[in-house]
Write an enzyme that holds these catalytic residues in place. Structure first.
Site, PDB file in Angstrom:
ATOM      1  CE1 TYR A 226       2.187  -2.374   9.512  1.00  0.00           C
ATOM      2  CE2 TYR A 226      -0.244  -2.609  10.311  1.00  0.00           C
ATOM      3  CZ  TYR A 226       1.432  -2.677  10.535  1.00  0.00           C
ATOM      4  OH  TYR A 226       1.942  -3.998  10.754  1.00  0.00           O
TER       5      TYR A 226
ATOM      6  CE  LYS B 252      18.659  -3.571   6.044  1.00  0.00           C
ATOM      7  NZ  LYS B 252      19.072  -4.834   6.841  1.00  0.00           N
TER       8      LYS B 252
ATOM      9  CG  ASP C 170      19.131  -7.132   9.739  1.00  0.00           C
ATOM     10  OD1 ASP C 170      19.001  -6.062  10.838  1.00  0.00           O
ATOM     11  OD2 ASP C 170      20.544  -7.257   8.780  1.00  0.00           O
TER      12      ASP C 170
ATOM     13  CG  ASP D 213       3.068  -6.511  12.572  1.00  0.00           C
ATOM     14  OD1 ASP D 213       2.200  -6.813  13.295  1.00  0.00           O
ATOM     15  OD2 ASP D 213       3.220  -6.993  11.342  1.00  0.00           O
TER      16      ASP D 213
ATOM     17  CG  ASP E 162       3.389 -11.747  14.922  1.00  0.00           C
ATOM     18  OD1 ASP E 162       2.453 -11.219  16.043  1.00  0.00           O
ATOM     19  OD2 ASP E 162       2.763 -12.321  14.479  1.00  0.00           O
TER      20      ASP E 162
HETATM   21  C1  IPM Z   1      -0.697  -6.372  14.785  1.00  0.00           C
HETATM   22  C2  IPM Z   1      -1.795  -7.069  13.344  1.00  0.00           C
HETATM   23  C3  IPM Z   1      -2.368  -6.043  12.576  1.00  0.00           C
HETATM   24  C4  IPM Z   1      -1.018  -5.152  12.237  1.00  0.00           C
HETATM   25  C5  IPM Z   1      -2.960  -6.181  11.076  1.00  0.00           C
HETATM   26  C6  IPM Z   1      -3.817  -7.345  11.755  1.00  0.00           C
HETATM   27  C7  IPM Z   1      -3.531  -5.778  10.614  1.00  0.00           C
HETATM   28  O1  IPM Z   1      -0.975  -8.049  12.962  1.00  0.00           O
HETATM   29  O2  IPM Z   1      -2.284  -6.171  15.420  1.00  0.00           O
HETATM   30  O3  IPM Z   1      -0.196  -6.740  15.077  1.00  0.00           O
HETATM   31  O4  IPM Z   1       0.004  -5.843  11.583  1.00  0.00           O
HETATM   32  O5  IPM Z   1      -1.286  -3.995  12.726  1.00  0.00           O
HETATM   33 MG    MG Z   2       1.113  -8.418  14.227  1.00  0.00          MG
END
Ligand code: IPM
Ligand code: MG
Length: 372
Positions: free
Chosen positions: A146, A196, A228, A252, A256
């Site tokens: 990042y 990884k 993975d 990240d 999700d």
């Molecule tokens: C998160 C989001 C952010 C990230 C984005 C919006 C930049 O996806 O907080 O998980 O990738 O960290």
């Molecule tokens: Mg995110």
């Protein structure tokens, strides 16, 4: 003597941010009355909302308000309206990432809790989800790909090339690993570290460093998974996980996935912790794990629970108001158990009711005001 006022920077942002923030502030005001404390909210624009009125995603006044506060309560930023701006001016790169970096918020804790009464909202088969699960993702938040330099798109003799740099210092891996092991100690004593290492040098250093840190925590079991494979195992056996420790990008993605497995992104809070203030408290930024959801923004139907639970995390980790935080957590559970469901978690189950953002907020407020 006046009681101490806790100063909180409030950054509602874009999309559903302002709608869900409104409910979170009402909840904070209710616990302030009940626990006889005082919050001073310093509300400032951020993201697209700030671009529209002040020309920058993170205006100086907003940053100053955060500097002066004990903690930041953040909504969400971004939306199609600002996607055509130059990358560094967009809400995410112009506000969210700089805030994380500026305040050194290296530890992102994302609890993925699948409440028993919401297990049916999960897209995963019931025999796998069972009566729910509770996994904590500890994601490194200020390093890795990042932020690594160089980060650019440049011209080459063969055309344009894009470069992102994944770089981790041993010390960055160590400090986030300690957060994960300490968290596991208060939970089910297991850390699953993600890398990884079969491809990336970063993975080799990550794995070696995490193993060395693990020696300080003999009671915590450590397992390593390639990212993975982890993506698969989370779907196959979510209940086997306790704490997941991951570098920025992998955390990240996996957080999700975990959120989706719980079936209710709108329920998931998160905290990004930085400076240790002593006494187990940290400066931090607290935000829902879901995004700004522009598709439903302005309709009053978004789930406010993640924002409200983020406020509870703020009380817990930045202010040390544990009873108030527990009260909020219980009130959310009570509202859910009473059958309140915003659209994202509504499955038509018997004794449940599809409600708006405000009605969900009111049910939580009522539980706080009536509780003993
Ligand atoms: C998160 C989001 C952010 C990230 C984005 C919006 C930049 O996806 O907080 O998980 O990738 O960290
Ligand atoms: Mg995110």
């Amino acid at each position: 003597m006046d009681k101490q006022a806790y100063r909180i920077a409030v950054l509602p942002g874009d999309g559903i941010g302002p709608e869900v923030m409104r409910e979170a502030l009402r909840v904070l005001e209710a616990v302030a009355v009940r626990f006889d404390v005082c919050f001073q909210f310093d509300e400032q624009p951020v993201g697209g909302a700030a671009i529209d009125v002040m020309g920058s995603a993170l205006p100086e006044v907003t940053l100053m308000a955060c500097e002066k506060a004990e903690a930041i309560l953040f909504g969400s930023v971004g939306g199609p309206k600002w996607e055509s701006l130059p990358p560094d001016e967009q809400p995410e790169r112009g506000a969210l990432l700089p805030l994380r970096k500026h305040f050194g918020l290296f530890a992102n804790l994302r609890p993925s809790i699948c409440f028993p009464s919401l297990a049916k909202a999960s897209p995963i088969r019931h025999d796998i989800v069972g009566d729910g699960f509770d996994v904590l993702c500890v994601r490194e938040l200020t390093g890795g790909i990042y932020f690594g330099e160089p980060k650019e798109i440049r011209d080459d003799i063969n055309g344009r090339v894009a470069v992102d740099t994944m770089i981790y210092h041993e010390s960055e891996i160590e400090r986030i690993a300690h957060v994960a092991f300490n968290s596991a100690t208060g939970r089910r004593n297991k850390v699953t570290s993600i890398d990884k290492a079969n491809v990336l040098r970063n993975g080799i250093l990550w794995r070696e460093t995490v193993e060395a840190v693990a020696e300080n925590y003999p009671d915590v079991q450590l397992e390593h998974l390639y990212v993975d494979n982890a993506a698969m195992q989370l779907i196959r056996r979510p209940r086997d996980f306790d704490v997941i420790l991951a570098p920025n990008l992998f955390g990240d993605i996996l957080s999700d996935e975990m959120a989706m497995i719980t079936g209710s992104l709108g329920m998931l809070a998160s905290s990004s912790l930085g400076k240790d203030k002593g006494g187990g408290l940290y400066f931090g930024m607290y935000e829902p794990s879901g995004g700004s959801a522009p598709d439903i923004a302005g309709q009053g139907v978004a789930n406010p629970c993640a924002q409200i639970l983020s406020a509870a995390l703020l009380l817990r980790y930045s202010l040390g108001l544990t009873s108030a935080a527990d009260t909020i957590d219980c009130a959310v559970r009570e509202a859910i158990d009473a059958g309140m469901r915003t659209g994202d978690i509504f499955t038509g189950e018997k004794d449940t009711k599809k409600v708006t953002t405000a009605v969900m907020g009111e049910a939580i407020l009522a539980a706080i005001n009536e509780g003993n």
